[in-house]
Design a protein around this motif. Structure first.
Motif, PDB file in Angstrom:
ATOM      1  N   LEU A   1      -1.316   5.315   3.569  1.00 55.67           N
ATOM      2  CA  LEU A   1      -1.038   4.292   4.586  1.00 55.67           C
ATOM      3  C   LEU A   1      -1.364   2.893   4.072  1.00 55.67           C
ATOM      4  O   LEU A   1      -0.641   1.939   4.375  1.00 55.67           O
ATOM      5  N   ILE A   2      -2.427   2.757   3.285  1.00 56.62           N
ATOM      6  CA  ILE A   2      -2.732   1.455   2.680  1.00 56.62           C
ATOM      7  C   ILE A   2      -1.580   1.025   1.783  1.00 56.62           C
ATOM      8  O   ILE A   2      -1.181  -0.145   1.779  1.00 56.62           O
ATOM      9  N   ALA A   3      -1.037   1.959   1.024  1.00 51.36           N
ATOM     10  CA  ALA A   3       0.104   1.640   0.156  1.00 51.36           C
ATOM     11  C   ALA A   3       1.295   1.153   0.981  1.00 51.36           C
ATOM     12  O   ALA A   3       1.944   0.155   0.618  1.00 51.36           O
ATOM     13  N   MET A   4       1.569   1.814   2.091  1.00 55.84           N
ATOM     14  CA  MET A   4       2.701   1.414   2.932  1.00 55.84           C
ATOM     15  C   MET A   4       2.457   0.060   3.587  1.00 55.84           C
ATOM     16  O   MET A   4       3.355  -0.788   3.632  1.00 55.84           O
ATOM     17  N   VAL A   5       1.254  -0.161   4.082  1.00 56.11           N
ATOM     18  CA  VAL A   5       0.927  -1.451   4.704  1.00 56.11           C
ATOM     19  C   VAL A   5       0.984  -2.566   3.660  1.00 56.11           C
ATOM     20  O   VAL A   5       1.517  -3.652   3.927  1.00 56.11           O
ATOM     21  N   GLY A   6       0.452  -2.308   2.481  1.00 55.20           N
ATOM     22  CA  GLY A   6       0.527  -3.295   1.409  1.00 55.20           C
ATOM     23  C   GLY A   6       1.961  -3.639   1.061  1.00 55.20           C
ATOM     24  O   GLY A   6       2.320  -4.808   0.877  1.00 55.20           O
ATOM     25  N   PHE A   7       2.799  -2.615   0.988  1.00 52.73           N
ATOM     26  CA  PHE A   7       4.226  -2.816   0.725  1.00 52.73           C
ATOM     27  C   PHE A   7       4.846  -3.711   1.799  1.00 52.73           C
ATOM     28  O   PHE A   7       5.561  -4.667   1.493  1.00 52.73           O
ATOM     29  N   LEU A   8       4.564  -3.410   3.055  1.00 49.87           N
ATOM     30  CA  LEU A   8       5.136  -4.195   4.150  1.00 49.87           C
ATOM     31  C   LEU A   8       4.632  -5.640   4.149  1.00 49.87           C
ATOM     32  O   LEU A   8       5.408  -6.574   4.370  1.00 49.87           O
ATOM     33  N   ILE A   9       3.351  -5.823   3.898  1.00 49.16           N
ATOM     34  CA  ILE A   9       2.813  -7.192   3.859  1.00 49.16           C
ATOM     35  C   ILE A   9       3.489  -7.996   2.758  1.00 49.16           C
ATOM     36  O   ILE A   9       3.913  -9.132   2.973  1.00 49.16           O
ATOM     37  N   VAL A  10       3.587  -7.406   1.582  1.00 46.19           N
ATOM     38  CA  VAL A  10       4.167  -8.132   0.446  1.00 46.19           C
ATOM     39  C   VAL A  10       5.651  -8.382   0.650  1.00 46.19           C
ATOM     40  O   VAL A  10       6.138  -9.495   0.430  1.00 46.19           O
ATOM     41  N   ARG A  11       6.389  -7.369   1.101  1.00 46.28           N
ATOM     42  CA  ARG A  11       7.835  -7.507   1.243  1.00 46.28           C
ATOM     43  C   ARG A  11       8.235  -8.328   2.463  1.00 46.28           C
ATOM     44  O   ARG A  11       9.099  -9.190   2.389  1.00 46.28           O
ATOM     45  N   VAL A  12       7.619  -8.045   3.613  1.00 40.91           N
ATOM     46  CA  VAL A  12       8.063  -8.667   4.863  1.00 40.91           C
ATOM     47  C   VAL A  12       7.381 -10.010   5.096  1.00 40.91           C
ATOM     48  O   VAL A  12       8.059 -11.015   5.345  1.00 40.91           O
ATOM     49  N   LEU A  13       6.071 -10.045   5.033  1.00 43.68           N
ATOM     50  CA  LEU A  13       5.374 -11.296   5.335  1.00 43.68           C
ATOM     51  C   LEU A  13       5.456 -12.304   4.197  1.00 43.68           C
ATOM     52  O   LEU A  13       5.690 -13.489   4.430  1.00 43.68           O
ATOM     53  N   LEU A  14       5.240 -11.838   2.975  1.00 45.43           N
ATOM     54  CA  LEU A  14       5.222 -12.759   1.844  1.00 45.43           C
ATOM     55  C   LEU A  14       6.590 -12.941   1.182  1.00 45.43           C
ATOM     56  O   LEU A  14       6.747 -13.808   0.331  1.00 45.43           O
ATOM     57  N   GLN A  15       7.544 -12.091   1.543  1.00 50.82           N
ATOM     58  CA  GLN A  15       8.904 -12.155   0.991  1.00 50.82           C
ATOM     59  C   GLN A  15       8.917 -12.080  -0.535  1.00 50.82           C
ATOM     60  O   GLN A  15       9.700 -12.751  -1.203  1.00 50.82           O
ATOM     61  N   ILE A  16       8.059 -11.242  -1.084  1.00 51.86           N
ATOM     62  CA  ILE A  16       8.029 -11.015  -2.533  1.00 51.86           C
ATOM     63  C   ILE A  16       8.814  -9.732  -2.798  1.00 51.86           C
ATOM     64  O   ILE A  16       8.570  -8.716  -2.153  1.00 51.86           O
ATOM     65  N   PRO A  17       9.757  -9.764  -3.734  1.00 52.73           N
ATOM     66  CA  PRO A  17      10.581  -8.572  -3.998  1.00 52.73           C
ATOM     67  C   PRO A  17       9.787  -7.475  -4.709  1.00 52.73           C
ATOM     68  O   PRO A  17       9.971  -7.205  -5.889  1.00 52.73           O
ATOM     69  N   TYR A  18       8.924  -6.847  -3.976  1.00 48.31           N
ATOM     70  CA  TYR A  18       7.994  -5.863  -4.516  1.00 48.31           C
ATOM     71  C   TYR A  18       8.580  -4.468  -4.453  1.00 48.31           C
ATOM     72  O   TYR A  18       8.993  -4.009  -3.389  1.00 48.31           O
ATOM     73  N   LEU A  19       8.643  -3.764  -5.566  1.00 45.86           N
ATOM     74  CA  LEU A  19       9.072  -2.373  -5.722  1.00 45.86           C
ATOM     75  C   LEU A  19      10.560  -2.120  -5.503  1.00 45.86           C
ATOM     76  O   LEU A  19      11.027  -1.038  -5.783  1.00 45.86           O
ATOM     77  N   ALA A  20      11.285  -3.034  -4.959  1.00 48.72           N
ATOM     78  CA  ALA A  20      12.721  -2.835  -4.761  1.00 48.72           C
ATOM     79  C   ALA A  20      13.324  -4.169  -4.355  1.00 48.72           C
ATOM     80  O   ALA A  20      12.633  -5.029  -3.812  1.00 48.72           O
ATOM     81  N   PRO A  21      14.614  -4.345  -4.581  1.00 45.72           N
ATOM     82  CA  PRO A  21      15.250  -5.580  -4.120  1.00 45.72           C
ATOM     83  C   PRO A  21      15.167  -5.697  -2.601  1.00 45.72           C
ATOM     84  O   PRO A  21      15.291  -4.707  -1.887  1.00 45.72           O
ATOM     85  N   ILE A  22      14.953  -6.899  -2.093  1.00 43.37           N
ATOM     86  CA  ILE A  22      14.860  -7.111  -0.650  1.00 43.37           C
ATOM     87  C   ILE A  22      16.180  -6.776   0.033  1.00 43.37           C
ATOM     88  O   ILE A  22      16.207  -6.346   1.168  1.00 43.37           O
TER      89      ILE A  22
END
Length: 159
Positions: free
Chosen positions: A40-61
């Protein structure tokens, strides 16, 4: 008997330190709970980075809903497996070495450091992605160390 012999005899502990008895069911229940939390930490981290920070983390946005989550699911699975491996390591150390949690702390801490620094040093991704990856790995590692240590303390009793 000389004075040195008497001193040595008095300094011997008549009750050697006892090994902790581990309730394996409680240990592994805590390990599974730790695996769920790490995922769950991994999923939340993914969402924070991709959605809030708009960083193309782990996959294209621009990825579709399913395809955009592939990297996040892989990270969550890896985090869960790391938590289960940490639980297994803790159980092994409990029965095999003196001061098992000291060894666990060092091993898990150094593995967390490697997982944190590795993407910074060896990835070709943009710097923001490398930093985000390192931070997420660090938070996952710290959670695993904390939760497994607490679980071992709870599941161990002195015999």
């Amino acid at each position: 008997m000389s004075e040195d012999d008497r001193t040595r005899e008095m300094s011997r502990d008549p009750h050697p330190p006892r090994r902790p008895a581990v309730q394996a069911g409680r240990l592994w229940a805590g390990g599974v709970a730790t695996a769920v939390i790490a995922a769950l930490i991994a999923m939340v981290g993914f969402l924070i980075v991709r959605v809030l920070l708009q960083i193309p983390y782990l996959a294209p946005i621009e990825g579709d809903i399913i395809g955009g989550w592939d990297g996040a699911v892989q990270l969550a699975i890896a985090a869960a497996l790391a938590a289960l491996a940490a639980t297994g390591l803790a159980q092994l150390l409990l029965v095999a070495v003196p001061s098992p949690m000291a060894y666990f702390g060092w091993i898990a801490g150094l593995l967390t450091a490697v997982a944190t620094v590795y993407p910074l040093a060896f990835s070709t991704e943009p710097l923001t992605v490398r930093i985000a990856t390192g931070v997420i790995h660090l938070v996952i590692g710290m959670a695993i160390i904390s939760l497994v240590t607490t679980t071992v303390t709870s599941a161990s009793t002195r015999i």
